[in-house]
Write an enzyme that holds these catalytic residues in place. Sequence first.
Site, PDB file in Angstrom:
ATOM      1  N   HIS A  66       0.837  -1.203   0.000  1.00 24.73           N
ATOM      2  CA  HIS A  66       0.000   0.000   0.000  1.00 24.73           C
ATOM      3  C   HIS A  66       0.873   1.254   0.000  1.00 24.73           C
ATOM      4  O   HIS A  66       1.309   1.716   1.063  1.00 24.73           O
ATOM      5  CB  HIS A  66      -0.907   0.037   1.238  1.00 24.73           C
ATOM      6  CG  HIS A  66      -1.945  -1.030   1.282  1.00 24.73           C
ATOM      7  ND1 HIS A  66      -2.938  -1.152   0.331  1.00 24.73           N
ATOM      8  CD2 HIS A  66      -2.153  -2.035   2.162  1.00 24.73           C
ATOM      9  CE1 HIS A  66      -3.718  -2.175   0.635  1.00 24.73           C
ATOM     10  NE2 HIS A  66      -3.263  -2.736   1.739  1.00 24.73           N
ATOM     11  N   ASP A 157      -9.094   1.111  -2.823  1.00 23.57           N
ATOM     12  CA  ASP A 157      -8.267   1.629  -1.733  1.00 23.57           C
ATOM     13  C   ASP A 157      -9.136   2.125  -0.576  1.00 23.57           C
ATOM     14  O   ASP A 157      -9.997   1.389  -0.119  1.00 23.57           O
ATOM     15  CB  ASP A 157      -7.311   2.704  -2.260  1.00 23.57           C
ATOM     16  CG  ASP A 157      -6.150   2.974  -1.313  1.00 23.57           C
ATOM     17  OD1 ASP A 157      -5.632   1.994  -0.740  1.00 23.57           O
ATOM     18  OD2 ASP A 157      -5.775   4.136  -1.131  1.00 23.57           O
ATOM     19  N   ASP A 310       1.561   2.038   4.451  1.00 20.98           N
ATOM     20  CA  ASP A 310       0.492   2.946   4.016  1.00 20.98           C
ATOM     21  C   ASP A 310       1.063   4.343   3.757  1.00 20.98           C
ATOM     22  O   ASP A 310       0.534   5.347   4.238  1.00 20.98           O
ATOM     23  CB  ASP A 310      -0.644   2.998   5.039  1.00 20.98           C
ATOM     24  CG  ASP A 310      -1.885   3.688   4.483  1.00 20.98           C
ATOM     25  OD1 ASP A 310      -2.077   3.660   3.257  1.00 20.98           O
ATOM     26  OD2 ASP A 310      -2.655   4.265   5.282  1.00 20.98           O
ATOM     27  N   HIS A 314       1.125  14.071   1.633  1.00 21.26           N
ATOM     28  CA  HIS A 314       0.242  15.231   1.498  1.00 21.26           C
ATOM     29  C   HIS A 314       1.078  16.509   1.605  1.00 21.26           C
ATOM     30  O   HIS A 314       2.115  16.539   2.275  1.00 21.26           O
ATOM     31  CB  HIS A 314      -0.829  15.254   2.587  1.00 21.26           C
ATOM     32  CG  HIS A 314      -1.848  14.170   2.459  1.00 21.26           C
ATOM     33  ND1 HIS A 314      -2.667  14.034   1.349  1.00 21.26           N
ATOM     34  CD2 HIS A 314      -2.195  13.163   3.312  1.00 21.26           C
ATOM     35  CE1 HIS A 314      -3.464  12.986   1.520  1.00 21.26           C
ATOM     36  NE2 HIS A 314      -3.197  12.441   2.700  1.00 21.26           N
TER      37      HIS A 314
END
Length: 426
Positions: A66, A157, A310, A314
């Site tokens: 992921h 997802d 994960d 951002h």
Amino acid sequence: MNILIKNCLIIDSNSKHNNKKKDILIINGKFEKIASNVSIKNYKNVKTIDFKSKNLHLSPGWFDMHVDFGEPGNEQKETIKSGSEAAKKGGFTGVLLSPNTNPNVDNSSTVKYIKQFNSNSIIDILPAGNITLEGKGEKIVEMHDMNNAGCIAFTDDKESLQNSNVLKIALLYAKDSNKLIMNYPNDHSLSKNGLINEGLVSTSLGLKGMPKIAEEIMTNRDIILCEYTNSRMHLSYISTKDCVAIIKQAKKNKINITADVCLYNLIFDDQQLNDFNSNFKLLPPLRNDEDINSLIKALKLNIIDVITSDHRPHLDDDKNKEFEHAKFGIIGLESFFGLLCKNLLGKLSINEIIDKISINPRKILNIDCPLIEIGEKANITLFDPNINWNFNKSSIKSKSFNTPFVNEKMQGKALAIYNNKKYQQC
């Protein structure tokens, strides 16, 4: 590149050399010799790798199921190039890219676009495709076309599939091509607008909570559909004690499911949110100590099969704002192994850890798994599970810096990787 690695402890549960200290000679991308003392006098152009460490370990290259590399469409957060640098820094030789790009990976053309990045790369960049067009949960993609283009698995997802009939049909389609359907179990009718785990912390902070039953109800649904269609399925981002119990029973009943857990759900609880640190705003949310202990036990018992970072980049503007409006997720590739060993080594053996971050992900995705044996292709990570180091901004190769771990002391570090006839220190 030809290399000789001196005095390393091999960690590979599939190899006869497991838990043995050896020298390893790699010639033209394959294991040439594995022995206690290897000479290179009859070989040319061999670089000797000697970290002068009595604790040098070597395992099949690590793989993350992921990761979000942004590209195409979100290159301001991460590109495949910068994400690959983050993966290298963290010791990974392969990653499965999430399809939540812009445009989404919901057609064969976008799959082919991503696969082109594999040429001349030390990192295996593998595309996951959406189950539904634009990840909206309504119309199923052309799975056969995407499969033929090189799509490895199908998932929407974090946009969990809410429509049970859509998931049922997707499981049947994927069964034809032996591709994996992956779903994050999260019932939006229960969790919508939730910010953190529903409990004492959410109540004290006045934040809307996400109840555990949102995950547990959908985990039950997914397992029932998997059994009904006689398919196989992977449950992503498991975070609760009761989900562990549900999965345990399903595996006991021989239902063909596997599951993963995010590293942060194994280490941190929702007390981290008491100061409204948006870098701990995660999905699934941080739960409580009872859930953490259950998840760790589930890894030991092979109820949960994989640990993932994960990695979710951002921009600062998306995280450094009011908690309610901050986006979910943190970057995780570069800090992954240091946090993993610091917090879990001892609770899990190093062999168990390598199974969960290298062997099992590839097995579940039905892709070639590296094997440390003479004649096999060399795809390896060199590491020291006990070395202490500081994670700082210079450790970050991602384009984004959304992590709460800057200046954190770590234990365990990737030292180098070798894959696709290339060698690079981490």
